[in-house]
Scaffold this active site. Structure first.
Site, PDB file in Angstrom:
ATOM      1  N   TYR A 165       0.979  -1.386   0.003  1.00 31.00           N
ATOM      2  CA  TYR A 165      -0.268   0.085  -0.616  1.00 31.00           C
ATOM      3  C   TYR A 165       1.017   1.745   0.043  1.00 31.00           C
ATOM      4  O   TYR A 165       0.687   1.659  -0.418  1.00 31.00           O
ATOM      5  CB  TYR A 165      -0.947   0.084   1.433  1.00 31.00           C
ATOM      6  CG  TYR A 165      -1.707   1.406   1.019  1.00 31.00           C
ATOM      7  CD1 TYR A 165      -3.256   1.308   0.937  1.00 31.00           C
ATOM      8  CD2 TYR A 165      -1.507   2.320   2.233  1.00 31.00           C
ATOM      9  CE1 TYR A 165      -4.226   2.105   0.062  1.00 31.00           C
ATOM     10  CE2 TYR A 165      -2.469   3.189   2.162  1.00 31.00           C
ATOM     11  CZ  TYR A 165      -3.508   3.063   1.492  1.00 31.00           C
ATOM     12  OH  TYR A 165      -4.576   4.744   1.615  1.00 31.00           O
ATOM     13  N   SER A 168       2.422   2.061  -3.571  1.00 26.82           N
ATOM     14  CA  SER A 168       1.318   1.903  -3.963  1.00 26.82           C
ATOM     15  C   SER A 168       0.711   4.005  -4.150  1.00 26.82           C
ATOM     16  O   SER A 168       0.757   4.531  -5.490  1.00 26.82           O
ATOM     17  CB  SER A 168       0.129   0.983  -4.159  1.00 26.82           C
ATOM     18  OG  SER A 168      -0.462   1.495  -3.594  1.00 26.82           O
ATOM     19  N   ILE A 198      -9.043   9.767   7.428  1.00 30.13           N
ATOM     20  CA  ILE A 198     -10.605  10.175   7.213  1.00 30.13           C
ATOM     21  C   ILE A 198     -11.338   8.868   7.499  1.00 30.13           C
ATOM     22  O   ILE A 198     -10.877   7.877   7.552  1.00 30.13           O
ATOM     23  CB  ILE A 198     -10.135  10.372   5.027  1.00 30.13           C
ATOM     24  CG1 ILE A 198      -8.959  11.476   5.129  1.00 30.13           C
ATOM     25  CG2 ILE A 198     -11.875  10.810   5.060  1.00 30.13           C
ATOM     26  CD1 ILE A 198      -9.018  12.841   5.601  1.00 30.13           C
TER      27      ILE A 198
END
Length: 257
Positions: A165, A168, A198
């Protein structure tokens, strides 16, 4: 009300939930016609109806963004429905976690996990941008906005973000800069948005350890909202950002302070 995107035509990947859904809906509120894509037919239809209820033209397509053949077909179909593509928001993303919401160490990741995350989070940006760019180049106008992350800018302990992750999201920033340089002469801007924590379904999978850690690291002492990320996407999609390209906007509540 002054609609910042009135008459624009937008394609949003990952538009059925979280940040992607918030961006698609805000694009519509700002007057843009919107096509979304995702993998869940029921959610696609639901969000499509929400978009139509906002008074714009909208459509929704099932697409595995990691498949370049499906990506090409989706861009072509969206361009035919919309008339062209002015705005591309590359938002689709996944993040593997261990049971209990903890990070998967890189040495425990399977090859399949690594490949899938890179394909969905990074390669899809290349596919969709590659196929959408010619429409923008022909009309000498376009906006491409890629989703990155706070973990794409730091190697610190910022939550259960596995190496695939993080890689990326770092790659998204590099791709943004490369495309921005190559497309600038066509009046196409390419920028990235790097959110911190978030309030989404993805981050809700985190556990209390990361929630407490992040709250200590954020000077504003709260997590951001999908709407706040959507507002940044609208700014970068609008004519108010005409002279901004190759940049990354951080939405972190002051995380780097």
């Amino acid at each position: 009300m002054d609609m910042q995107l009135k008459g624009r035509r937008a394609l949003v990947t990952g538009g059925t939930r979280g940040i992607g859904k918030a961006v698609a809906l805000e694009f519509a509120r700002q007057g843009a016609d919107v096509v979304i894509c995702g993998t869940n037919p029921e959610k696609l239809e639901q969000v499509k109806q929400e978009l139509i209820n906002l008074g714009v033209r909208a459509d929704a397509y099932v697409c595995d963004v990691a498949d370049p053949v499906q990506a090409e077909a989706t861009v072509k179909r969206a361009a035919e429905f919309l008339g062209s593509i002015d705005i591309l928001a590359n938002i689709a993303g996944i993040s593997p976690k261990k049971e209990g919401g903890f990070k998967v160490p890189f040495y425990e990741l399977t090859i399949e996990q690594w490949d899938r995350v890179i394909d969905v989070n990074l390669n899809s940006m290349f596919y969709f941008s590659k196929y959408a760019a010619p429409y923008m180049m022909e009309q000498k106008y376009g906006r491409i906005i890629n989703i990155s992350s706070v973990v794409g800018l730091t190697s610190s302990e910022h939550g259960p973000a596995a190496a695939c992750y993080t890689t990326s999201k770092t790659g998204a920033i590099g791709l943004t800069r490369a495309m921005a340089y190559e497309l600038a002469e066509y009046n196409i801007t390419v920028n990235a948005v790097a959110p911190g924590r978030i309030q989404t379904d993805m981050s809700a999978a985190n556990n209390s350890y990361y929630n407490d850690l992040h709250m200590k690291l954020i000077p504003m002492k709260r997590f951001g909202t999908p709407q706040e990320v959507a507002d940044a996407f609208v700014f970068l999609a609008s004519d108010k950002s005409n002279y901004i390209t190759g940049d990354t906007i951080n939405l972190t509540g002051g995380w780097f302070l």
